[in-house]
Design an enzyme around this catalytic site. Structure first.
Site, PDB file in Angstrom:
ATOM      1  N   LYS A 183      30.842  42.180  41.069  1.00 52.14           N
ATOM      2  CA  LYS A 183      29.599  42.887  40.739  1.00 52.14           C
ATOM      3  C   LYS A 183      29.471  44.133  41.614  1.00 52.14           C
ATOM      4  CE  LYS A 183      27.214  38.601  39.439  1.00 52.14           C
ATOM      5  NZ  LYS A 183      26.101  37.676  39.767  1.00 52.14           N
ATOM      6  N   THR A 184      30.425  45.024  41.426  1.00 52.59           N
ATOM      7  CA  THR A 184      30.497  46.224  42.249  1.00 52.59           C
ATOM      8  C   THR A 184      29.989  47.440  41.477  1.00 52.59           C
ATOM      9  OG1 THR A 184      32.798  46.422  41.539  1.00 52.59           O
ATOM     10  CG2 THR A 184      32.402  45.398  43.680  1.00 52.59           C
TER      11      THR A 184
END
Length: 297
Positions: A143-144
């Protein structure tokens, strides 16, 4: 024979990463550089200060260096990457033309501030887990920030945790949507194994003991117990380890809702991996500033 140099995290970066730095610079100055016109190309020296209110980890040195390398400036570091510092700390000195120092200032500071913020909280998570007696792996997630994943994963490494998978291609993770679409956990694992072969690990997300049992039976390498409380995790892990003892090998991963405030509760040695987005999403950046110095008489 030349001595072997000490490995650096910078050696992990792919050949393509420097082109991202140029894209950052292009984004920040798409047209005229009005402020650069004001200062011109007189040679100046600038001090990089690590500020903020608490101890921090320095991370993102290659990205900072590359920004100023492209602008024909030199960077002298007074602290090694991965070291901690107390604010206010004179971290580095940058030398070059005033216009070029200012062209790179914001881009370089943004990269190092975010990377250091992630490294700092990653180290804190690792320290808390180890102090609690946890012997497993603390990992980040995918979840970057789009376009900034390399910097954020790099910060996790410098902070001492596992960056987890880097992309959809680096591991086979089967989540609820994959399982629903495939029809069952077993069908999803069989299809994944048929094309992924022996080189790719299969990580399967489950939310019940029965689903975890099916994943183990079907040959999952990692079984992710998603959004279970500590009591449920311990119960499921112990029951299934006893059932499959000597028959299957796999790792248990815990994910979902893992934060600094509940890490001690989650950090139980019943599980092998604790993955969390709390080490990179909404992380407080480390405050840095670059100050051009008055020339000496």
């Amino acid at each position: 024979m030349s001595p072997i140099t000490e490995p650096s995290f910078a050696h992990l970066l792919p050949p393509s990463w420097t082109s991202q730095v140029q894209a950052w610079l292009d984004e920040d100055t798409p047209s005229f550089d009005w402020g650069g016109y004001v200062v011109g190309e007189v040679q100046r020296e600038a001090f990089l200060f690590g500020k903020g209110k608490t101890e921090a980890v320095l991370a993102g040195v290659p990205f900072f260096d590359e920004v100023f390398k492209r602008l024909e400036c030199e960077v002298e570091w007074h602290l090694k990457e991965g070291e901690t510092f107390q604010p206010v700390k004179h971290v580095a000195t940058v030398r070059g033309k005033a216009r070029h120092l200012l062209l790179g200032e914001r881009v370089a500071l943004n990269a190092i501030a975010r990377c250091s913020g992630i490294a700092t909280i990653s180290k804190r998570f690792k320290d808390i887990a180890e102090q609690n007696g946890y012997k497993g792996i603390i990992a980040g997630t995918r979840k970057t920030t789009p376009g900034f994943r390399l910097v954020e994963k790099y910060g996790m490494l410098v902070g001492g945790i596992d960056p987890h998978r880097h992309s959809l291609s680096s591991m086979i993770m089967l989540k609820d949507n994959h399982i629903t679409s495939a029809g069952s956990i077993t069908a999803a694992i069989e299809r994944a194994r048929a094309v992924g072969g022996f080189t790719l690990t299969i990580d399967v997300e489950v939310d019940t003991e029965a689903a975890a049992d099916e994943a183990i039976a079907a040959g999952a390498d990692v079984v992710m117990l998603d959004n279970m409380d500590a009591t449920q995790v311990s119960s499921v892990a112990n029951k299934l380890r006893q059932k499959w003892d000597g028959k299957r090998k796999w790792l248990f991963e815990v994910s979902g809702g893992v934060e600094e405030g509940n890490l001690r509760e989650k950090a139980t040695n019943d599980v092998d991996i604790i993955s969390t987005s709390a080490v990179h999403q909404s992380v407080q950046h480390i405050d840095f500033s670059l100050k051009i110095q008055q020339p000496k008489d």
